[in-house]
Design a protein around this motif. Sequence first.
Motif, PDB file in Angstrom:
ATOM      1  N   VAL A   1       0.829  -1.199   0.000  1.00  0.00           N
ATOM      2  CA  VAL A   1       0.000   0.000   0.000  1.00  0.00           C
ATOM      3  C   VAL A   1       0.867   1.253   0.000  1.00  0.00           C
ATOM      4  O   VAL A   1       0.592   2.214  -0.727  1.00  0.00           O
ATOM      5  N   ALA A   2       1.925   1.263   0.796  1.00  0.00           N
ATOM      6  CA  ALA A   2       2.798   2.439   0.865  1.00  0.00           C
ATOM      7  C   ALA A   2       3.453   2.715  -0.492  1.00  0.00           C
ATOM      8  O   ALA A   2       3.575   3.870  -0.910  1.00  0.00           O
ATOM      9  N   THR A   3       3.848   1.680  -1.193  1.00  0.00           N
ATOM     10  CA  THR A   3       4.459   1.842  -2.514  1.00  0.00           C
ATOM     11  C   THR A   3       3.451   2.415  -3.497  1.00  0.00           C
ATOM     12  O   THR A   3       3.771   3.315  -4.282  1.00  0.00           O
ATOM     13  N   THR A   4       2.233   1.914  -3.450  1.00  0.00           N
ATOM     14  CA  THR A   4       1.176   2.434  -4.329  1.00  0.00           C
ATOM     15  C   THR A   4       0.902   3.901  -4.028  1.00  0.00           C
ATOM     16  O   THR A   4       0.752   4.718  -4.943  1.00  0.00           O
ATOM     17  N   ALA A   5       0.858   4.251  -2.758  1.00  0.00           N
ATOM     18  CA  ALA A   5       0.603   5.639  -2.366  1.00  0.00           C
ATOM     19  C   ALA A   5       1.686   6.568  -2.897  1.00  0.00           C
ATOM     20  O   ALA A   5       1.382   7.626  -3.468  1.00  0.00           O
ATOM     21  N   VAL A   6       2.946   6.186  -2.748  1.00  0.00           N
ATOM     22  CA  VAL A   6       4.051   7.005  -3.255  1.00  0.00           C
ATOM     23  C   VAL A   6       3.962   7.138  -4.771  1.00  0.00           C
ATOM     24  O   VAL A   6       4.109   8.234  -5.324  1.00  0.00           O
ATOM     25  N   ARG A   7       3.696   6.038  -5.447  1.00  0.00           N
ATOM     26  CA  ARG A   7       3.607   6.058  -6.915  1.00  0.00           C
ATOM     27  C   ARG A   7       2.493   6.976  -7.396  1.00  0.00           C
ATOM     28  O   ARG A   7       2.629   7.657  -8.409  1.00  0.00           O
ATOM     29  N   LEU A   8       1.376   7.030  -6.655  1.00  0.00           N
ATOM     30  CA  LEU A   8       0.248   7.859  -7.050  1.00  0.00           C
ATOM     31  C   LEU A   8       0.317   9.277  -6.480  1.00  0.00           C
ATOM     32  O   LEU A   8      -0.535  10.114  -6.774  1.00  0.00           O
ATOM     33  N   GLY A   9       1.338   9.547  -5.649  1.00  0.00           N
ATOM     34  CA  GLY A   9       1.487  10.872  -5.067  1.00  0.00           C
ATOM     35  C   GLY A   9       0.448  11.178  -4.001  1.00  0.00           C
ATOM     36  O   GLY A   9       0.037  12.330  -3.831  1.00  0.00           O
ATOM     37  N   LEU A  10       0.018  10.161  -3.266  1.00  0.00           N
ATOM     38  CA  LEU A  10      -0.975  10.322  -2.204  1.00  0.00           C
ATOM     39  C   LEU A  10      -0.389   9.845  -0.887  1.00  0.00           C
ATOM     40  O   LEU A  10       0.549   9.049  -0.872  1.00  0.00           O
ATOM     41  N   SER A  11      -0.953  10.326   0.213  1.00  0.00           N
ATOM     42  CA  SER A  11      -0.560   9.775   1.507  1.00  0.00           C
ATOM     43  C   SER A  11      -1.233   8.409   1.661  1.00  0.00           C
ATOM     44  O   SER A  11      -2.240   8.120   0.996  1.00  0.00           O
ATOM     45  N   VAL A  12      -0.681   7.577   2.527  1.00  0.00           N
ATOM     46  CA  VAL A  12      -1.276   6.263   2.762  1.00  0.00           C
ATOM     47  C   VAL A  12      -2.698   6.420   3.286  1.00  0.00           C
ATOM     48  O   VAL A  12      -3.606   5.687   2.890  1.00  0.00           O
ATOM     49  N   ARG A  13      -2.914   7.394   4.139  1.00  0.00           N
ATOM     50  CA  ARG A  13      -4.246   7.637   4.698  1.00  0.00           C
ATOM     51  C   ARG A  13      -5.248   8.051   3.604  1.00  0.00           C
ATOM     52  O   ARG A  13      -6.380   7.575   3.571  1.00  0.00           O
ATOM     53  N   HIS A  14      -4.809   8.931   2.702  1.00  0.00           N
ATOM     54  CA  HIS A  14      -5.685   9.367   1.613  1.00  0.00           C
ATOM     55  C   HIS A  14      -5.989   8.185   0.678  1.00  0.00           C
ATOM     56  O   HIS A  14      -7.122   8.001   0.227  1.00  0.00           O
ATOM     57  N   LEU A  15      -4.971   7.386   0.402  1.00  0.00           N
ATOM     58  CA  LEU A  15      -5.170   6.205  -0.438  1.00  0.00           C
ATOM     59  C   LEU A  15      -6.180   5.254   0.212  1.00  0.00           C
ATOM     60  O   LEU A  15      -7.053   4.707  -0.461  1.00  0.00           O
ATOM     61  N   HIS A  16      -6.074   5.078   1.514  1.00  0.00           N
ATOM     62  CA  HIS A  16      -7.010   4.230   2.254  1.00  0.00           C
ATOM     63  C   HIS A  16      -8.443   4.755   2.097  1.00  0.00           C
ATOM     64  O   HIS A  16      -9.372   3.994   1.805  1.00  0.00           O
ATOM     65  N   ARG A  17      -8.633   6.069   2.281  1.00  0.00           N
ATOM     66  CA  ARG A  17      -9.976   6.652   2.138  1.00  0.00           C
ATOM     67  C   ARG A  17     -10.513   6.474   0.726  1.00  0.00           C
ATOM     68  O   ARG A  17     -11.681   6.138   0.544  1.00  0.00           O
ATOM     69  N   ARG A  18      -9.674   6.696  -0.272  1.00  0.00           N
ATOM     70  CA  ARG A  18     -10.124   6.542  -1.663  1.00  0.00           C
ATOM     71  C   ARG A  18     -10.513   5.097  -1.949  1.00  0.00           C
ATOM     72  O   ARG A  18     -11.482   4.827  -2.652  1.00  0.00           O
ATOM     73  N   CYS A  19      -9.775   4.156  -1.381  1.00  0.00           N
ATOM     74  CA  CYS A  19     -10.077   2.740  -1.589  1.00  0.00           C
ATOM     75  C   CYS A  19     -11.405   2.370  -0.938  1.00  0.00           C
ATOM     76  O   CYS A  19     -12.231   1.680  -1.543  1.00  0.00           O
ATOM     77  N   VAL A  20     -11.637   2.832   0.274  1.00  0.00           N
ATOM     78  CA  VAL A  20     -12.900   2.536   0.959  1.00  0.00           C
ATOM     79  C   VAL A  20     -14.066   3.180   0.202  1.00  0.00           C
ATOM     80  O   VAL A  20     -15.130   2.576   0.045  1.00  0.00           O
ATOM     81  N   ASP A  21     -13.869   4.390  -0.303  1.00  0.00           N
ATOM     82  CA  ASP A  21     -14.916   5.048  -1.084  1.00  0.00           C
ATOM     83  C   ASP A  21     -15.214   4.292  -2.377  1.00  0.00           C
ATOM     84  O   ASP A  21     -16.359   4.183  -2.793  1.00  0.00           O
ATOM     85  N   SER A  22     -14.176   3.791  -3.022  1.00  0.00           N
ATOM     86  CA  SER A  22     -14.363   3.129  -4.315  1.00  0.00           C
ATOM     87  C   SER A  22     -14.813   1.678  -4.203  1.00  0.00           C
ATOM     88  O   SER A  22     -15.616   1.209  -5.011  1.00  0.00           O
TER      89      SER A  22
END
Length: 171
Positions: free
Chosen positions: A87-108
Amino acid sequence: MGIRLEHVTGRAFAGRSLRPWADARVELPALPGAEADAVDLTEQMDGVGSPDAQAHAMAKFAATRLGAALDPVAVELLGSARIGEPVATTAVRLGLSVRHLHRRCVDSFGMPPTTLRRILRLHAAAVLRAQNRGLGLAGVAATAGFADQSHLTREVGDLTMTRPSRALPRA
C-alpha cells in the motif's frame, strides 16, 4: 434478481462513495437519484415474462447507469492490489498519503486496500486451483503470492469461514 458489479464499477454505478454500504446488500431505490429508475426498471421487469428477458433488461439498465467515468485512482488501486504491491508503494507512486489512499479505496470499493488485496489474492488462488488439477495447495499458495500453505489456509478461513478443500475446489 440482482446485479453484481466488478470492483471498479461499483462507485460509478452508485454515483457516490460505497462506504455506507460496505458489507451490505443494497436495494436500487436506496441509491441517490435512483428512485425513478427503480420504478421504471420494476415496470420493465413486470412487463417481461421470461427470466432471460428480465436479465437482459437489467443488464441494459446497468449499462446505461455505468456511463460515468471510472476513477483513475481506483483503477490503479485495483491493478496494484492484483499484483500484491504494498500500500505504501502504491501511495508514493500515485502521489498520495497512505491515509488518503485508504480513504479513496474505501470510497471506491467499500473496503481498505489490504482487504482488497487479500480478496484478489484468494480469488487468484481459486482460479489456479480450478484450472490446474495437478497443483496441490502448496503450489497454489506459492503461485498465488501467499507466503506458504498455512498462510493460504488462514486466509481462506478468515475470508470464507471454511476450509481450503471447500473454498478452493479442483476443476
